[in-house]
Design an enzyme around this catalytic site. Structure first.
Site, PDB file in Angstrom:
ATOM      1  N   GLY A  19      -9.832 -51.621  30.040  1.00 15.66           N
ATOM      2  CA  GLY A  19      -8.578 -52.028  30.653  1.00 15.66           C
ATOM      3  C   GLY A  19      -8.692 -52.046  32.161  1.00 15.66           C
ATOM      4  N   GLY A  21      -5.946 -52.323  35.520  1.00 19.24           N
ATOM      5  CA  GLY A  21      -4.558 -52.397  35.936  1.00 19.24           C
ATOM      6  C   GLY A  21      -4.418 -52.412  37.438  1.00 19.24           C
ATOM      7  N   GLY A  22      -3.176 -52.387  37.883  1.00 18.64           N
ATOM      8  CA  GLY A  22      -2.919 -52.410  39.308  1.00 18.64           C
ATOM      9  C   GLY A  22      -3.277 -51.111  39.991  1.00 18.64           C
ATOM     10  N   MET A  23      -3.368 -50.007  39.222  1.00 24.91           N
ATOM     11  CA  MET A  23      -3.625 -48.713  39.819  1.00 24.91           C
ATOM     12  C   MET A  23      -5.028 -48.197  39.569  1.00 24.91           C
ATOM     13  SD  MET A  23      -0.009 -46.880  38.876  1.00 24.91           S
ATOM     14  CE  MET A  23      -0.124 -47.330  37.146  1.00 24.91           C
ATOM     15  N   ALA A  24      -5.593 -48.534  38.409  1.00 27.04           N
ATOM     16  CA  ALA A  24      -6.877 -47.946  38.048  1.00 27.04           C
ATOM     17  C   ALA A  24      -7.574 -48.814  37.023  1.00 27.04           C
ATOM     18  CB  ALA A  24      -6.660 -46.534  37.495  1.00 27.04           C
ATOM     19  N   VAL A  26      -9.926 -48.588  33.514  1.00 24.03           N
ATOM     20  CA  VAL A  26     -10.099 -47.664  32.401  1.00 24.03           C
ATOM     21  C   VAL A  26     -11.367 -48.025  31.632  1.00 24.03           C
ATOM     22  CG1 VAL A  26      -9.035 -46.620  30.368  1.00 24.03           C
ATOM     23  CG2 VAL A  26      -7.603 -47.445  32.232  1.00 24.03           C
ATOM     24  N   LYS A  41     -10.206 -42.923  33.436  1.00 22.35           N
ATOM     25  CA  LYS A  41      -9.443 -43.771  34.337  1.00 22.35           C
ATOM     26  C   LYS A  41      -9.889 -43.480  35.760  1.00 22.35           C
ATOM     27  CE  LYS A  41      -5.377 -44.981  33.371  1.00 22.35           C
ATOM     28  NZ  LYS A  41      -3.932 -45.088  33.063  1.00 22.35           N
ATOM     29  N   ASP A 135       7.498 -44.465  35.933  1.00 24.20           N
ATOM     30  CA  ASP A 135       6.962 -45.802  35.659  1.00 24.20           C
ATOM     31  C   ASP A 135       6.893 -46.052  34.152  1.00 24.20           C
ATOM     32  OD1 ASP A 135       5.936 -48.286  36.335  1.00 24.20           O
ATOM     33  OD2 ASP A 135       3.862 -47.604  36.283  1.00 24.20           O
TER      34      ASP A 135
END
Length: 579
Positions: A19, A21-24, A26, A41, A135
């Site tokens: 995965g 994402g915008g933050m991390a 995975v 992550k 969130d």
């Protein structure tokens, strides 16, 4: 991106990315000490250099390790490797709730209540430990193959929310579930989580979020200006009691929402009860309360503090707002009677508040005007491609199906806009999904003309083989049978099919004419009626003037009108027979 085989912290061997994402990012990894699969992550690179973010990230994730609950993804470890901040968590195979809703909508009301109850139980556990998620969204809720749910990202959302508010990657992915107070820039509370839970429940019941818009600003504005649309207008069979849970959880004013997740869970569990049939619709008291005009306090009403306190107490009984006015009268000297307070029209105040709201929310999405390149998702599965596009802040449009001889079924052929093309965030990206090679449905060709059918099959990509048979039922040139049954679906490209063709009732089996003289061959052709085509070639093994080979070969069923080719030997090249 880390490569497969890399040992993070000397303990976790990366298997593959799962995965982004915008933050991390995975990764699926193997814990070499405990011999188990884990999810690792890694904090996004642009956040790795902010010491405040790193400190909050580590602090909150360590706090999240205290959250031991069957509906919360367990955090095993927090560490650093060559400057990379990472979290090691329980690995949950399956999908996220966003994808689950898309794949299984409509969900039964009982399933919605069951799944939502599990989500509420997890958030209740977090709130009990003083942890606010901030969130909550379906993308942060994992659905295991067993159907049970687990919430993730408790700590990382806190770290980002306290970082620079220009970090919009997370905000944009969450704006559909953002509480009004968060949209205004206020501090998130437990009631903020409850609002997000109400939006998630709305989506589970309707298959979509309540507010859409071209930009995150427009969506956020709707969250604190527009009423939540009625789920019963989308599905009239939804019980009013169940809609009431959505309405109370998403009340604009936090004080009107459930006082706790426990209270929301208790209300939800009885929402399908027959005892609640006929329940009135939840109506917000704040949003429907008429604006009250407070009487102006004259100077003689507060000549001394005792009188002022009495006036304040009296006004407080009528409205909370007048209490603030009365209290101001105690500490503020009276204005001269000749001066009048300036009153601003309500429309001006509302306009100013709206302008402030637009500025605040616009600050969150300052980087939205910067174009970004569409990622290359070709070759990915549709689900993986959608996750990649959403993580890069694109909207996923309707996918189209298309045959492909090179891309496997279920994988992405390409996108519109094309890969690497720079467009604005939140732009719609449509995918073309391969259905594999085109399949051909075979018809029943018995009785049809061979020449017509073979042209059609070859055009489709078949390799056609022809055999012949004497038949009294079918005339010469008609198909008697086929090697692949009618109605069967096959990939035509390169597929072999044999068609058996009739030579008519008066057909015959061709004799073996090898070593026959030319005169014998001509006599045979004359007696049987077929057309003779004579060719010559050199041969040191076959006597000059005799048959070397024939086409069709001996034993083949042929029609009386067939054209038969024989090749006569010229003898050796040194002294061959004349033509």
């Amino acid at each position: 991106m880390m490569e497969a085989g890399y040992k993070l912290g000397g303990r976790y061997r990366v298997i593959r990315p799962v995965g982004e994402g915008g933050m991390a990012n995975v990764y699926l990894a193997q814990d070499l000490i405990l011999n188990r699969e884990v999810a690792v992550k890694v904090l996004r690179l642009d956040l790795q250099n902010d010491p405040d973010t790193i400190r909050r990230f580590q602090r909150e994730e360590l706090a999240a390790t205290e959250l031991v609950h069957p509906n919360i993804v367990t955090v095993y470890d927090v560490g650093e490797d060559n400057g990379l901040q990472y979290i090691v968590m329980e690995y949950v195979s399956g999908t996220d709730l966003k994808r689950y809703i898309a794949d299984h909508y409509p969900l039964s009301y009982a399933e919605v209540v069951r799944m939502m109850t599990e989500i509420l139980a997890a958030v209740q556990q977090a709130h009990a430990h003083g942890i606010i998620h901030r969130d909550l969204k379906p993308q942060n809720i994992l659905v295991a193959p067993s159907g049970h749910l687990k919430i993730t990202d408790f700590g990382i959302s806190v770290a980002l929310s306290e970082n620079s508010i220009t970090q919009t990657n997370s905000m944009l992915g969450s704006v559909h579930y953002l509480s009004p107070e968060q949209a205004r820039g206020s501090i998130a509370t437990k009631q903020s989580d409850i609002y997000s839970l109400g939006i998630i429940l709305y989506e589970m019941l309707t298959g979509k979020v309540p507010f859409e818009g071209e930009t995150a600003v427009s969506i956020a504005l709707k969250h604190f200006q527009n009423e939540i649309p009625s789920v019963r207008k989308i599905d009239a069979n939804i019980p009013q009691a169940l809609e009431n849970v959505v309405l109370q959880a998403t009340a604009k004013e936090p004080t009107e929402r459930y006082e706790s997740v426990t209270a929301m869970s208790a209300d939800l569990k009885t929402a399908l009860s027959p005892l609640r049939i006929g329940e009135p619709r939840f109506v917000s008291q704040v949003s429907n309360e008429e604006t009250k005009i407070l009487p102006r306090l004259q100077p003689e009403h507060y000549g001394n503090s005792q009188v002022s306190m009495t006036s304040a107490a009296a006004v407080n009984q009528s409205t909370t707002s007048s209490a603030a006015v009365a209290q101001a009268a105690v500490s503020t000297p009276p204005e001269p009677p000749a001066k009048k307070r300036r009153r601003y029209p309500v429309v001006v105040i509302v306009s100013l508040l709206a302008l402030i709201a637009v500025i605040v929310v616009g600050f969150f999405i300052v980087n939205q005007l910067q174009p970004v390149a569409v990622p290359n998702v070709a070759g990915m599965t549709q689900r993986k491609a959608e996750s990649t596009l959403i993580a890069r802040q694109f909207k996923v449009g309707a996918a189209t199906k298309q045959h492909s001889n090179t891309v496997k079924a279920g994988q992405v052929i390409g996108t519109t806009p094309a890969k690497s093309k720079k467009v604005r965030r939140q732009s719609v990206v449509k995918m073309r999904i391969s259905t594999g090679q085109k399949e051909y449905v075979l018809a029943d060709y018995a009785g049809q003309s061979y020449s017509t059918v073979v042209a059609k099959l070859k055009k489709a990509g078949f390799v056609v083989k022809r055999t012949t048979v004497i038949s009294s039922r079918y005339t010469n040139g008609q198909i008697v049978q086929q090697s692949i049954d009618a109605g069967k679906r096959v990939v035509a490209k390169g597929k072999k099919i044999t068609l058996t063709v009739s030579v008519g009732a008066n057909g015959f089996s061709l004799l073996d004419m090898t070593n026959w003289s030319q005169a014998s061959v001509r006599q045979y052709a004359s007696s049987m009626g077929f057309t003779l085509n004579t060719k010559y070639d050199y041969s040191s093994a076959v006597q000059a003037g005799t048959v070397m080979s024939q086409s069709p070969k001996a034993g083949t069923a042929v029609a009386r009108t067939a054209k038969i080719t024989v090749i006569l030997s010229r003898g050796s090249e040194a002294g061959g027979a004349p033509d």
